[in-house]
Enzyme design. Structure first.
Site, PDB file in Angstrom:
ATOM      1  N   SER A 254       0.844  -1.185   0.000  1.00 46.33           N
ATOM      2  CA  SER A 254       0.000   0.000   0.000  1.00 46.33           C
ATOM      3  C   SER A 254       0.876   1.230   0.000  1.00 46.33           C
ATOM      4  CB  SER A 254      -0.895   0.020   1.224  1.00 46.33           C
ATOM      5  OG  SER A 254      -0.086   0.231   2.367  1.00 46.33           O
ATOM      6  N   LYS A 255       0.241   2.352  -0.322  1.00 43.33           N
ATOM      7  CA  LYS A 255       1.018   3.587  -0.367  1.00 43.33           C
ATOM      8  C   LYS A 255       1.629   3.836   1.007  1.00 43.33           C
ATOM      9  CE  LYS A 255      -1.956   5.207  -3.924  1.00 43.33           C
ATOM     10  NZ  LYS A 255      -3.270   5.761  -4.138  1.00 43.33           N
ATOM     11  N   ARG A 256       0.836   3.537   2.030  1.00 43.86           N
ATOM     12  CA  ARG A 256       1.324   3.801   3.381  1.00 43.86           C
ATOM     13  C   ARG A 256       2.445   2.860   3.784  1.00 43.86           C
ATOM     14  NH1 ARG A 256      -3.031   3.017   6.942  1.00 43.86           N
ATOM     15  NH2 ARG A 256      -4.274   2.826   5.073  1.00 43.86           N
ATOM     16  N   ARG A 257       2.379   1.636   3.261  1.00 49.18           N
ATOM     17  CA  ARG A 257       3.416   0.691   3.643  1.00 49.18           C
ATOM     18  C   ARG A 257       4.627   0.763   2.708  1.00 49.18           C
ATOM     19  NH1 ARG A 257       2.838  -3.998   3.203  1.00 49.18           N
ATOM     20  NH2 ARG A 257       4.215  -4.809   4.775  1.00 49.18           N
ATOM     21  N   GLY A 258       4.835   1.940   2.165  1.00 51.07           N
ATOM     22  CA  GLY A 258       6.078   2.176   1.437  1.00 51.07           C
ATOM     23  C   GLY A 258       6.152   1.526   0.063  1.00 51.07           C
TER      24      GLY A 258
END
Ligand code: GLU
Length: 489
Positions: A254-258
């Site tokens: 995900s975008k949040r998980r880099g």
């Protein structure tokens, strides 16, 4: 001959596209090309709050870079333009009005405060959350009264209270959802924008989409879509939900998980054909063993039947390996062309620009075995370009060679090389082997001292080819610099 499909990639422009979200575009593209069908790009930009400036351009650049050319869509047009949902608002309005008129949808005037309070209460009572259908059966008078208050309504779908939606997914098989678990979902928001559900169904129908390929996270939306298809009297598409790509830890990318944006891979010096091949393999295989496949081979052999149900993990080491294979398979001219922008950008500033292409062509065969990305080359090969090397005297010393011996080896090499008329690889090799013998040391010891003197590193391309490429003058200068460093040491 397969029937030509019409497939669409329908991204929401809410951020930079990464492997997890471009993955389905690859399979849209492959199914379209394999069947001689049409690959459509449609921008689902109806969530005004989440829209991000530049995201569409970024997406299109990433698709083009990976070679996923679309046949209809932004920049190209097509028979079902416009391909931005934000430019199709009248179509959605017309569609909901039809459903309201036939009794399949209704106006809802509930305020967000009321909905929030309702949800909190449901949670407190440990009940499933969802709209309580307060506006489902308003009388015309009640509606008029709400309108008179100036409340802008949303439009909700009237989900049947019992029964179930059944559908077949080409990857996940037969799926059933009970209507009683489905909320009267919103189709049109109070600002006149459609929700994803409505716009998706209206446009997939208008654009004559035959196959919907999308991530598995949309499976639970599908029964809502099917309800709308039925109410509109449209034929639903074939559904192909794809397992989500997971990271090495099996958690969602995900975008949040880099998750790294696709264009960052480009900027890091991955080849688009390598990344394409790599992403294809996360989801499809030719025969469970072939790893490296040409674009044409993939298109020709592609079939939905061989798509897997279990997501493969995004394995960075495999991508690195694959990129190396693709780099080594390029011919020297092609590799030079691809390397040029990276060398121009990343070689130290003191190296004179523009770079000498012929010189680089000479070096390319020497470095291509060792680089993983195009960007690596600037680092790895910088000793071919810079004038002054930074020596680490410890590198001249190993188990068999002390500083005195390295110094002696380099001084003798200088003497031996100075009169050489030709500096080609064979000449260098025979001269230096003879020198090692005369000095009574192992050839490897001499070559190691020279390698460090010439490149300041002990892991480098073949030494004779490297010296031949650098030329006599530069090599002698380096040997002299190394000698003076060792003498001071
Ligand atoms: N706009 C949705 C997304 O961003 C599209 C899902 C679909 O393909 O139906 O993934």
């Amino acid at each position: 001959m397969a029937v030509p499909v019409r497939v669409r990639f329908a991204p929401s422009p809410t951020g930079k596209v990464h492997a997890g979200n471009i993955h389905t575009a690859i399979f849209d593209y492959l199914l379209a090309r394999h069947t001689g069908g049409t690959f459509i790009l449609r921008i689902e930009d109806t969530d005004v709050g989440r829209k991000e400036e530049g995201a569409v351009e970024h997406m299109m650049e990433a698709l083009k870079w990976l070679g996923l050319d679309w046949d209809e869509g932004p920049g190209i047009g097509g028979p079902y333009a416009p391909y931005y949902q934000s430019q199709r608002l009248p179509l959605y309005k017309e569609a909901v009005e039809k459903l309201v008129a036939q009794g399949d949808a209704y106006y809802c005037y509930c305020s967000s405060e009321r909905l929030e309070a309702m949800r909190k209460e449901q949670e407190a009572r440990k009940q499933p959350t969802g709209y309580d259908r307060a506006c489902r059966d308003l009388t015309p008078e009640q509606r008029k009264a709400k309108e008179a208050e100036g409340i802008k309504p949303v439009v909700r779908f009237k989900v049947p209270l019992e029964g179930h939606a059944d559908f077949h997914d080409l990857i996940y098989g037969d799926i059933t959802f009970e209507y009683k678990n489905i909320d009267d979902f919103v189709m049109l928001k109070s600002d006149g924008y459609p929700t994803y559900h409505l716009a998706n169904v209206v446009d997939d129908t208008a654009m004559k989409i035959t196959h919907v390929i999308r991530g598995e996270e949309w499976i639970s939306s599908t029964p809502r879509h099917l309800l709308m298809y039925k109410a509109f009297g449209y034929t639903p598409p074939v559904y192909v939900h794809m397992p989500m790509i997971v990271g090495a830890d099996r958690a969602k990318l995900s975008k949040r998980r880099g998750a790294i944006s696709i264009l960052e891979y480009r900027d890091m010096g991955y080849l688009p054909e390598a990344l394409f091949n790599f992403l294809v393999l996360i989801g499809w295989s030719l025969d469970d063993k072939t790893e490296i496949m040409t674009h044409q081979q993939i298109v020709e052999n592609f079939s939905l039947e061989r798509m897997g149900r279990v997501a493969a993990a995004f394995n960075q080491e495999k991508l690195d390996w694959m990129n190396g294979v693709y780099i080594r398979n390029l011919n020297p001219d092609e590799l030079t062309d691809r390397l040029m922008p990276f060398l121009e950008k990343y070689l130290p500033p003191e190296v004179k620009r523009p770079l000498d292409v012929d010189y680089i062509k000479q070096i390319v065969p020497l470095i291509k075995e060792r680089i993983i990305t195009l960007k690596d080359a600037a680092d790895y090969a910088s000793f071919f370009f810079v004038d002054e090397l930074q020596y680490d005297p410890a590198k001249f010393v190993d188990k068999k060679t002390d500083t005195a011996m390295a110094l002696k080896a380099l001084k003798s090499a200088e003497e031996k090389l100075t009169p050489l008329a030709s500096f080609d690889k064979d000449q260098l090799e025979s001269a230096l082997r003879a020198l090692a013998e005369a000095l009574g040391i192992k050839a490897g010891q001499l070559f190691n001292s020279l390698r460090v003197a010439i490149t300041a590193s002990d892991a480098t391309p073949p030494i004779f080819e490297t010296m031949a490429a650098l030329g006599k003058e530069r090599c002698l200068k380096r040997i002299q610099s190394a000698i003076s460093i060792l003498e001071k040491n």
